[in-house]
Scaffold this active site. Sequence first.
Site, PDB file in Angstrom:
ATOM      1  N   ARG A 102      -2.493  -2.039  -3.528  1.00 26.74           N
ATOM      2  CA  ARG A 102      -3.686  -1.224  -3.368  1.00 26.74           C
ATOM      3  C   ARG A 102      -3.570  -0.041  -4.332  1.00 26.74           C
ATOM      4  O   ARG A 102      -2.572   0.692  -4.306  1.00 26.74           O
ATOM      5  CB  ARG A 102      -3.775  -0.701  -1.936  1.00 26.74           C
ATOM      6  CG  ARG A 102      -4.925   0.245  -1.770  1.00 26.74           C
ATOM      7  CD  ARG A 102      -4.902   0.925  -0.429  1.00 26.74           C
ATOM      8  NE  ARG A 102      -6.083   1.755  -0.288  1.00 26.74           N
ATOM      9  CZ  ARG A 102      -6.097   2.939   0.315  1.00 26.74           C
ATOM     10  NH1 ARG A 102      -4.992   3.420   0.848  1.00 26.74           N
ATOM     11  NH2 ARG A 102      -7.197   3.631   0.399  1.00 26.74           N
ATOM     12  N   GLU A 121      -7.996  -4.978   5.193  1.00 27.20           N
ATOM     13  CA  GLU A 121      -7.878  -4.637   3.771  1.00 27.20           C
ATOM     14  C   GLU A 121      -6.739  -5.407   3.115  1.00 27.20           C
ATOM     15  O   GLU A 121      -6.833  -5.817   1.957  1.00 27.20           O
ATOM     16  CB  GLU A 121      -7.689  -3.131   3.608  1.00 27.20           C
ATOM     17  CG  GLU A 121      -8.951  -2.359   3.955  1.00 27.20           C
ATOM     18  CD  GLU A 121      -8.727  -0.862   4.103  1.00 27.20           C
ATOM     19  OE1 GLU A 121      -8.928  -0.158   3.114  1.00 27.20           O
ATOM     20  OE2 GLU A 121      -8.346  -0.410   5.205  1.00 27.20           O
ATOM     21  N   ASN A 133       0.869  -1.170   0.000  1.00 27.24           N
ATOM     22  CA  ASN A 133       0.000   0.000   0.000  1.00 27.24           C
ATOM     23  C   ASN A 133       0.910   1.225   0.000  1.00 27.24           C
ATOM     24  O   ASN A 133       1.515   1.565   1.008  1.00 27.24           O
ATOM     25  CB  ASN A 133      -0.895  -0.025   1.239  1.00 27.24           C
ATOM     26  CG  ASN A 133      -1.857   1.147   1.287  1.00 27.24           C
ATOM     27  OD1 ASN A 133      -1.786   2.060   0.455  1.00 27.24           O
ATOM     28  ND2 ASN A 133      -2.753   1.130   2.248  1.00 27.24           N
ATOM     29  N   ARG A 179     -10.888  16.036   7.088  1.00 24.52           N
ATOM     30  CA  ARG A 179     -11.678  16.369   5.887  1.00 24.52           C
ATOM     31  C   ARG A 179     -13.101  16.768   6.273  1.00 24.52           C
ATOM     32  O   ARG A 179     -13.693  16.174   7.164  1.00 24.52           O
ATOM     33  CB  ARG A 179     -11.753  15.152   4.952  1.00 24.52           C
ATOM     34  CG  ARG A 179     -10.500  14.932   4.138  1.00 24.52           C
ATOM     35  CD  ARG A 179     -10.575  13.644   3.344  1.00 24.52           C
ATOM     36  NE  ARG A 179      -9.664  12.656   3.880  1.00 24.52           N
ATOM     37  CZ  ARG A 179      -9.663  11.367   3.540  1.00 24.52           C
ATOM     38  NH1 ARG A 179     -10.532  10.913   2.666  1.00 24.52           N
ATOM     39  NH2 ARG A 179      -8.800  10.535   4.073  1.00 24.52           N
ATOM     40  N   HIS A 192     -12.736   3.215  -0.263  1.00 22.37           N
ATOM     41  CA  HIS A 192     -12.741   2.232   0.835  1.00 22.37           C
ATOM     42  C   HIS A 192     -13.421   0.938   0.407  1.00 22.37           C
ATOM     43  O   HIS A 192     -13.899   0.171   1.250  1.00 22.37           O
ATOM     44  CB  HIS A 192     -13.501   2.752   2.079  1.00 22.37           C
ATOM     45  CG  HIS A 192     -12.785   3.806   2.862  1.00 22.37           C
ATOM     46  ND1 HIS A 192     -13.449   4.759   3.594  1.00 22.37           N
ATOM     47  CD2 HIS A 192     -11.468   4.048   3.049  1.00 22.37           C
ATOM     48  CE1 HIS A 192     -12.577   5.554   4.198  1.00 22.37           C
ATOM     49  NE2 HIS A 192     -11.367   5.147   3.867  1.00 22.37           N
TER      50      HIS A 192
END
Length: 398
Positions: free
Chosen positions: A93, A386, A8, A243, A182
């Site tokens: 990823r 993940e 990742n 965010r 996601h």
Amino acid sequence: MTAVLVINSGSSSFKYQLIEMDAETTLARGLVERIGADESHVTHEVVSQNGSEEYEQARSIRNHTEGFAVMLDAFREHGPSLDEHAPVAVGHRVVHGGKRFFEPTIITDLVRINIEDLAEIAPLHNPANVQGIEAAQKSFPDIPHVAVFDTAFHQTLPPAAYTYAIDKDVAEKHRIRKYGFHGTSHKFVSEEAARFLERDIADLNQIVLHLGNGASMTAVRGGESVETSMGFTPLEGLVMGTRSGDIDPAVLVHLHHKANLSVDELDDLLNRQSGIYGLSGLKDMRDLTDEANEGNDTARAALDVYVHRLKQYLGGYFFQLGRVDVIAFTAGIGENSAQVRAEALAGLENFGVKVDAARNEQRSHDTRVISADDSDVTVLVVPTNEELEIARQTLSVV
Ligand code: AMP
């Protein structure tokens, strides 16, 4: 034994994990960070049945290619041996697959160019992912590299869900639509929920709340994403660490005209100076709930905004799905904050959602039920993984 290496990659860091796929266990994981800075930092953790051992070092790493060389050194020095556990493939990823990629894809030169091309709509993420891919291909030239896309799970969104109500020619020309992110986590968690409940996923309507530093919610019908809160970028939707999530777009026009903020300043404001941090000065949910509980009004007000937005989306997804069987919480906040879970679902008894306070408070690393036995909707905490999902998808195509 079959092992897969999962990568990742960010712009100045990458995470790696070596997973043995027969038992689906992690053999080693690590993080190479501050690539390009004067002093980079490397953490390598060797995982075994007797616990794990962590090795750290600080040194100069100029680029991702050097980073991979350092990672290989760490495997040689501390184990596990990559000769004994030779990966059969590397899974990467990749944040944005656009409209083109909705399956795990073996990375050819053409695929890599296409991922690079998507940088136009994912400037923060895809170039960093490509850097990681190119460097990893140099370190592992003889095995397949596979891209697993964060957007892929949301390819099933219906047009009514992914279309923004703007001039459709402008939207088409600039590839403006909701993509959703996601996805790897939402897929893993919804499948794990069905497995845990011993139900056929085709029969389940689920709402998955991935609440980490980034946060998103997905409505999953029969195993397919039908609505999700992140949009054209991972900025839309829920309140996040830094965010903003949803905001009236006219605010940007206003701030540009009245406060002279440039496009880059607006981008920085919404992505890095907003969310929980913008509201309270705190980035970490643990600090925010602690402060709120100790009577800090600013922290309490920020938490109220966070929870209000969760309820807003939960309500919307109830109506989109018509019937909800499962609500599943995951990621750093979703897995660990009993308070956020309790506040998000408070007062929803009339909608068949009843949280059991004692079950909710219990801490565990396993999938578990936190709703009461007489709750119509089963509420779960499902630890996401993940890396394992990327490894599974990687193996499925090699
Ligand atoms: P993630 O992006 O999934 O790693 O999640 C990171 C977020 O999880 C951070 O903002 C932390 O505030 C939050 N987090 C981790 N542990 C806890 C905890 N015990 N209680 C509340 N929040 C937590």
